[in-house]
Motif scaffolding. Sequence first.
Motif, short mmCIF file in Angstrom:
data_model
loop_
_atom_site.label_atom_id
_atom_site.label_comp_id
_atom_site.label_asym_id
_atom_site.label_seq_id
_atom_site.Cartn_x
_atom_site.Cartn_y
_atom_site.Cartn_z
N LEU A 61 76.38 152.89 69.08
CA LEU A 61 75.35 153.38 68.18
C LEU A 61 75.30 152.57 66.89
CD1 LEU A 61 75.49 157.24 68.62
CD2 LEU A 61 74.52 155.47 70.07
N GLU A 62 76.05 151.50 66.85
CA GLU A 62 76.04 150.59 65.70
C GLU A 62 76.51 149.23 66.21
OE1 GLU A 62 79.34 151.87 62.97
OE2 GLU A 62 79.48 153.44 64.49
N ASP A 63 76.32 148.19 65.40
CA ASP A 63 76.75 146.87 65.81
C ASP A 63 78.27 146.85 66.01
OD1 ASP A 63 74.13 146.27 65.46
OD2 ASP A 63 74.42 144.67 64.00
N TYR A 64 78.72 146.17 67.05
CA TYR A 64 80.14 146.10 67.34
C TYR A 64 80.90 145.42 66.21
CZ TYR A 64 84.54 144.58 69.40
OH TYR A 64 85.87 144.33 69.63
N ASP A 65 82.03 146.01 65.83
CA ASP A 65 82.88 145.46 64.79
C ASP A 65 84.32 145.48 65.30
OD1 ASP A 65 84.42 144.86 62.57
OD2 ASP A 65 83.24 146.08 61.18
N PRO A 66 84.92 144.31 65.55
CA PRO A 66 86.28 144.28 66.10
C PRO A 66 87.33 144.85 65.16
CG PRO A 66 85.57 142.07 65.45
CD PRO A 66 84.37 142.95 65.35
N ALA A 67 86.96 145.05 63.89
CA ALA A 67 87.91 145.59 62.91
C ALA A 67 87.82 147.11 62.78
CB ALA A 67 87.68 144.94 61.55
N LYS A 68 86.97 147.76 63.61
CA LYS A 68 86.84 149.21 63.56
C LYS A 68 87.38 149.82 64.86
CE LYS A 68 82.76 149.78 60.59
NZ LYS A 68 81.40 150.40 60.53
N CYS A 69 88.00 151.00 64.75
CA CYS A 69 88.52 151.70 65.92
C CYS A 69 87.36 152.30 66.71
CB CYS A 69 89.44 152.84 65.49
SG CYS A 69 90.83 152.37 64.46
N PRO A 70 87.29 152.06 68.01
CA PRO A 70 86.28 152.75 68.82
C PRO A 70 86.57 154.25 68.88
CG PRO A 70 87.12 150.79 69.94
CD PRO A 70 88.03 151.05 68.80
N LEU A 71 85.55 155.04 68.65
CA LEU A 71 85.61 156.50 68.80
C LEU A 71 84.71 156.83 69.98
CD1 LEU A 71 86.47 159.31 67.84
CD2 LEU A 71 84.57 159.25 66.22
N VAL A 72 85.32 157.06 71.14
CA VAL A 72 84.59 157.20 72.41
C VAL A 72 84.36 158.68 72.69
CG1 VAL A 72 84.54 156.60 74.85
CG2 VAL A 72 85.73 155.10 73.22
#
Length: 542
Positions: free
Chosen positions: A247-258
């Motif tokens: 729901l937002e641009d992928y950011d490798p520095a953010k934790c995925p909340l699935v």
Amino acid sequence: MTRSSPSPEDPGAESPTPEPTARQGLDTARGWETRARTGVEPLGDWLRCAVEAYRVLALGHDGHAADAIALATRAASEAIGLMLREHPVDWREGTLRVGGLDLEVEFRQLPAALRPPFRLRLARDVAMDAFDGVRYSQPGFGVPLAALSSRDAAVPSARLMPQSGAFRNLTAWFEPDAHSEVAPPRLVLVDPEMHDATIVGPHRLMLAKDTSAAYAWAMEISKLERLGLWGLVGGKAIGRRAGLYLLEDYDPAKCPLVMIHGLGSNPLIWSRLSNAVWGETDLRQRFQVWQIVQQTDAPLLAARLHVQEYLDEAWRLLDPGGDASKRPDAVLVGHSLGGVVARLLCAHSGEALWDAAFLVPPRGLDADEEDLRVVDRIFHFAPYPGIARAIFLAAPHRGSPGAATVLGRLTGDIVGWRTGEVQALRRIALRNPHAIRPELLRVFEEGWLNSITTLQAGQPVRRAAESLMPPPGFPYHTIAGVQPGHGPPSDGVVPLGSAMLPGAASSLIVESGHRVHERPAAVAEIVRILREHVRESALRVR
């Protein structure tokens, strides 16, 4: 002498010193505001008001800055509102004629997924019904907007974008042209997360933002809510949309909340939680929201495999090298069936599930290689790599009596038998009746195995799955609902004893029906858990 800006009352006014120039510029802007409120061409007057107020800011006098910021923002909001009445779509960079006036539209650091031309709405005009009226916003310079663009199917990562397109929150303002006083005004659009402030003269101005509007708008137009229940009884539309969506641009520095929804449901159930995560600055900076869309007619173990495959595909596209810093720090949140799926994604099957269904090992079966591969993947699995924490809401870990009710049986008769995994299991059972446990043979042979029957408390494979837990030291949390005045304790669908798990890092019981994910107390608890996850992750890094 420095020449002041033209005024609607005195176009030739001049001032010998900067201070009167700033004051006169503000008076000029206010004159345009008066004309805009009473005149016949308000759009042009509001534009001039916004530009003149911006010029006052550029002069750099702190005594006038607050008034100029407020006036520039107010005028821009009115002007953009008038523009969008005539021109809500087809916004792109370059010269644009709106309401008989020319504009230069400039994009500064827009999200990659937002592809022009796109649609715009004033954030203030987007209703917050989906969030029970809760809007997260921040005052500042500029006008918060919601933007919506279609996805570009030619881009591989578009497969991870909702079919309704990309929705993003932007901020806008008007500037004079930096090189020519007669050039059209410039409408600047930015992503306030990438560009949280702007410099005007000596001032660093924090931008206004609204983190709720774009998602609320996307929910207004989404078809998922009406497709979710249809997907439970075999409707194909939700199946064509099944997958994992960012729901937002992928950011490798953010934790995925699935986020994983449950039976007959859809990811829109996570609206309040998503809104809260984006609304809290510390969480917005550390988590990225990923949502699962699944056709919930499949048996429990097949549903687990599907989510695993959706995660696999996402990581292949986003991080093929496997070196994203937050890839090993993902958090799962699951409601109802989605909570059970989340638990199984954190567990090791061993032979417990296979032995609950079969009397011989996989290689002892007479089966086509592909059917055997599919069934083996359903019954044998390890914890999904990179999952660091899980939260289960109203999840029937020990089954649900509702799955055995008359309604459950009637619905079960039309749910799930078409799924590929069920058909593979059926073909194996027909060729190997001696290899199937007697209590499951007829179910497997007839293919009447689905998401509802596999949640029945007495179902043998479900009983075996009940024992599969995350490994020692893995933090998981349970949130359950209880309806007052009913016994035994239950949310109306899942008994309290089925939703609670021993060994949980935390447990919360909320007065609620089965839709516990909508309760403010449950959302607040997840927010607390996510902050705890951030703190503990930071300690591990040290």
